[in-house]
Structures are given as structure tokens and as C-alpha cells.
Design an enzyme around this catalytic site. Structure first.
Site, PDB file in Angstrom:
ATOM      1  N   GLU A   1      -0.088  -0.875   5.830  1.00 35.72           N
ATOM      2  CA  GLU A   1       1.002  -0.352   6.645  1.00 35.72           C
ATOM      3  C   GLU A   1       0.945   1.158   6.755  1.00 35.72           C
ATOM      4  O   GLU A   1       1.275   1.732   7.794  1.00 35.72           O
ATOM      5  CB  GLU A   1       2.357  -0.771   6.059  1.00 35.72           C
ATOM      6  CG  GLU A   1       3.538  -0.572   7.012  1.00 35.72           C
ATOM      7  CD  GLU A   1       4.171   0.814   6.928  1.00 35.72           C
ATOM      8  OE1 GLU A   1       5.003   1.143   7.791  1.00 35.72           O
ATOM      9  OE2 GLU A   1       3.847   1.578   5.980  1.00 35.72           O
ATOM     10  N   GLU A   2       0.489   1.800   5.694  1.00 35.09           N
ATOM     11  CA  GLU A   2       0.506   3.256   5.666  1.00 35.09           C
ATOM     12  C   GLU A   2      -0.646   3.879   6.458  1.00 35.09           C
ATOM     13  O   GLU A   2      -0.635   5.080   6.707  1.00 35.09           O
ATOM     14  CB  GLU A   2       0.460   3.762   4.215  1.00 35.09           C
ATOM     15  CG  GLU A   2       1.681   3.403   3.387  1.00 35.09           C
ATOM     16  CD  GLU A   2       2.940   4.129   3.827  1.00 35.09           C
ATOM     17  OE1 GLU A   2       2.902   4.847   4.840  1.00 35.09           O
ATOM     18  OE2 GLU A   2       3.971   3.963   3.154  1.00 35.09           O
TER      19      GLU A   2
ATOM     20  N   ASP B   1       0.836  -1.197   0.000  1.00 34.80           N
ATOM     21  CA  ASP B   1       0.000   0.000   0.000  1.00 34.80           C
ATOM     22  C   ASP B   1       0.874   1.252   0.000  1.00 34.80           C
ATOM     23  O   ASP B   1       2.031   1.224   0.423  1.00 34.80           O
ATOM     24  CB  ASP B   1      -0.980  -0.009   1.173  1.00 34.80           C
ATOM     25  CG  ASP B   1      -0.292  -0.027   2.531  1.00 34.80           C
ATOM     26  OD1 ASP B   1       0.714  -0.749   2.677  1.00 34.80           O
ATOM     27  OD2 ASP B   1      -0.742   0.678   3.452  1.00 34.80           O
TER      28      ASP B   1
ATOM     29  N   HIS C   1       6.850   9.477   0.127  1.00 36.40           N
ATOM     30  CA  HIS C   1       5.666  10.287   0.449  1.00 36.40           C
ATOM     31  C   HIS C   1       5.674  11.645  -0.243  1.00 36.40           C
ATOM     32  O   HIS C   1       4.753  12.438  -0.022  1.00 36.40           O
ATOM     33  CB  HIS C   1       5.489  10.466   1.961  1.00 36.40           C
ATOM     34  CG  HIS C   1       5.204   9.201   2.708  1.00 36.40           C
ATOM     35  ND1 HIS C   1       4.634   9.203   3.958  1.00 36.40           N
ATOM     36  CD2 HIS C   1       5.394   7.905   2.397  1.00 36.40           C
ATOM     37  CE1 HIS C   1       4.506   7.951   4.392  1.00 36.40           C
ATOM     38  NE2 HIS C   1       4.968   7.150   3.442  1.00 36.40           N
TER      39      HIS C   1
END
Length: 381
Positions: A135-136, A71, A353
């Protein structure tokens, strides 16, 4: 035929897997691993897709595990990107796309290394790959769900390497042997609303909460430990939601985030926060309520066999002697650490990110070579 990790990275980036969407990433990897002779299992929970794949006998005492996530975070405004964020566009020697650094390249590298090893030189032992699509975000139904599934089904890893980007500047410069804990405290101070011209008829919560935030922000939690820098506390919000300049508000709120080392636990810090809030409440007559959210406890895998194994492989492939570090945020290693010894090693994370997230193609191939050497050395010992 060996797997090209850069090509696999591109195929994964093209899966628009913004949490909690999978975008086809987990099925793609499951198909590839099954075709390579891995036993594959789904450990889905909630609406999150999770994958467990094992090559070799179940329960083997020598089982090397890889952990990662497919993800990614949202892209923001796609118009701000030089190339479409899910195109995996290659410009010269660089691949652009959301997840290029964090961490589809890492997943591609360890999957490629594991598949090549399984096809060309099956180990005397087992290789396990665990992949999540959560996870994010909160991580509730991701690696935690995988570990619950493994426990229920008698699966286990002897050691685990999480392929998160760990290197600040150059491939090979840093291995993470632990992570700080992370927790957030949400405070609400409640008084009595009134006219600002008659403050004696009101109970103003703003100075009380400001006093508490000052006490917390100016307090030194510690001076660091053997493997960690000093813990940090940051006041991240202070809000009244009051648009009027002549009204004393009835309530205001603030948020504090703490990143803490192994001299604390979330429980001891919660107790300290409660004491501080109660003291200010007593001094001011303002009620101060607190809610706590814990993202993870601090942990460290002491330098030893696992970190030595990885550092040796890194130095052999890159010529760089890696630093053993515990800096940075949190990762799913915070869950794996309760299952088996765990370290993290992956690519340079400078653009994760960000808009125009990207990775050097040479680093993807270099990372696969490091992971392959780690497997060779692990099963040779």
C-alpha cells in the site's frame, strides 16, 4: 480467550515490513486467523504477499469486509528515533515503532475484533479480512491483486471498512467517506542550447516552462463540491540540471501534482493540461512534452447505511460524533470502491510516517471495541 490488540500490534511492528519486504507480518496473521477458524488464502502477486481470510460461508449476501496493509514506509535514520523503530517499545501509555499509527494498530484491532466475534458469537453471515503488503508504494500488486483474486474465485464483500488512521486529533472524530483523486504530470520543455550572451541564437525553454507553471498554479480548478473541498494543484519540482550561469540549457523539467474532487476525472484534467501546454508551446516556439501518472480517481460513498453504522458505533464507544470527511491523501479504498461500498475509520494519524511514530495503548483497545460494536450492529440488523 480474547486477543489483546496492543500485543498483536507489537508483534506486527516487530516485523520489519518496509515495502516490499513482508518481515513475517502476513504469515503471522494468516496463522492466527487460520487457528481461529478462518479460511485463509494467499493472493500474492509479483513479490508482494497478500492475504484473504473469510469466516463464514462463501458468497453470503451479508459479508462484512475489513481491508488494511502491513507494509510500512522506511524509518529514515534509526539514530534519530528515541527507541529502535521495530522494537515496539512501550513508554508509559505509548507504544513506539514504525507502523504504530499507519497502520499495524488498525490491522491488529480489526483482526482481534473479528477473531473474538468468530470464537464467541459466530455471525449469521461472513467476515472477510483482506491484507496487503503493497500500500505504501505503488499499490499495483496489493489490494488490486486481492480484488482480482476475489473476482476470479467468486469471493465478495457486501461492504468494506478500511482501517487507515482517519482521525486528526481524537479517536472517533473523523470517518472518511471518500478520497480526492491524485495524479502527477511530468513536463519536459525542449529548446536549443546556446551562450547566454547571445540568447537570439538559442531557444530558451526555461521561461516557457515557467510561464506554463504559472498558468497552472494560478488557475482555480473549482470551488469544491458537496462532499469535497476545492481541488488543488502544486508545482513540486522545476529543474534544469544546469550548473553553468552562461549557458542557456537545451531542456528543463517540472512536475505538477493535482489532488482533485469529484467534479473532475484524471482524463478531463489531462485534456486541460494538454491544452495549456500546447498554448504555451505555440506562444513560445518551445516544444513541451507531458507524461501523466494517475494514482487514483476521486470517489465518494454517499452518507447512508454504512457511514451511519460506523458513526453510531463510534459515538456509542467514545461519546464523540464523527465528522464525515474526504480530506487527506489516497488509500486502498480507491480500489475497493469499485467492488463494494467502502468507508475508512481508524486511529489518530498525527505521527504516521514520522520519526518516533507512536500510538496510545488506550486508543488501540478503544478501536478494537469500536470495530467489535460495528460487527455486532451489522449482523444484528
Amino acid at each position: 480467550m480474547t486477543i489483546d490488540p496492543a500485543d498483536l500490534t507489537a508483534r506486527l511492528i516487530q516485523c520489519a515490513s518496509v515495502t516490499p519486504e513482508d518481515g513475517g507480518a502476513i504469515p503471522l496473521l494468516a496463522s492466527l486467523l487460520k487457528e481461529a477458524g478462518f479460511d485463509t488464502f494467499r493472493a500474492d502477486r509479483g513479490n508482494i504477499l497478500n492475504l484473504v481470510a473469510r469466516f463464514g460461508p462463501k458468497g453470503h449476501a451479508k459479508t462484512f469486509g475489513f481491508n488494511g496493509h502491513t507494509d510500512v514506509v522506511p524509518v529514515g535514520d534509526p539514530a534519530d528515533w528515541t527507541y529502535p523503530p521495530f522494537s515496539a517499545h512501550i513508554d508509559g501509555t505509548t507504544m513506539f515503532g514504525r507502523g504504530a499509527a499507519d497502520m499495524k494498530s488498525g490491522v491488529a484491532a480489526f483482526v482481534a475484533a473479528a477473531v473474538d466475534r468468530a470464537r464467541t458469537n459466530p455471525p449469521d453471515g461472513a467476515i472477510m479480512i483482506t491484507l496487503t503488503g503493497d500500500e505504501e508504494d505503488m499499490g499495483i500488486d496489493g489490494t488490486r491483486a486481492i480484488l482480482d483474486w476475489m473476482d476470479t474465485n467468486g469471493e465478495a464483500m457486501d461492504v468494506c471498512l478500511v482501517g487507515e488512521p482517519t482521525c486528526p486529533n481524537t479517536l472517533g472524530d473523523t470517518i472518511k467517506i471518500g478520497r480526492r483523486g491524485s495524479m502527477t504530470a511530468y513536463f519536459t520543455a525542449t529548446g536549443v542550447q546556446g551562450h547566454s550572451a547571445y540568447p537570439h541564437r538559442a531557444k530558451n525553454p526555461v521561461p516557457a516552462l515557467a510561464r506554463l507553471m504559472d498558468r497552472l498554479a494560478t488557475h482555480a480548478l473549482d470551488d469544491g463540491t458537496d462532499h469535497f473541498d476545492a481541488s488543488t494543484l502544486a508545482v513540486t519540482t522545476f529543474d534544469t540540471g544546469n550548473p553553468a550561469n552562461n549557458v542557456i540549457p537545451a531542456a528543463c523539467r517540472s512536475t505538477v501534482n493535482i489532488r482533485f474532487n469529484d467534479s473532475h476525472s484524471s482524463a478531463t484534467l489531462t485534456d486541460w493540461l494538454k491544452v495549456q501546454a500546447a498554448a504555451v508551446a505555440d506562444e513560445t516556439g518551445i516544444d513541451i512534452a507531458m507524461k501523466i501518472q494517475v494514482s487514483g480517481e476521486s470517489f465518494v460513498t454517499p452518507p447512508g447505511a454504512l457511514s451511519d453504522l460506523i458513526a453510531k458505533a463510534v459515538e456509542a464507544e467514545t461519546g464523540v460524533t464523527p465528522e464525515l470527511s474526504t480530506t487527506g491523501g489516497t488509500s486502498d479504498a480507491r480500489f475497493v470502491k469499485s467492488h463494494c461500498p467502502v468507508v475508512e475509520f481508524g486511529l489518530v494519524g498525527q505521527t504516521m510516517h514520522q520519526v518516533d511514530e507512536r500510538v496510545e495503548l488506550s486508543d488501540i483497545h478503544g478501536l478494537k471495541a469500536i470495530y467489535a460494536r460495528i460487527l455486532d450492529d451489522y449482523f444484528a440488523s
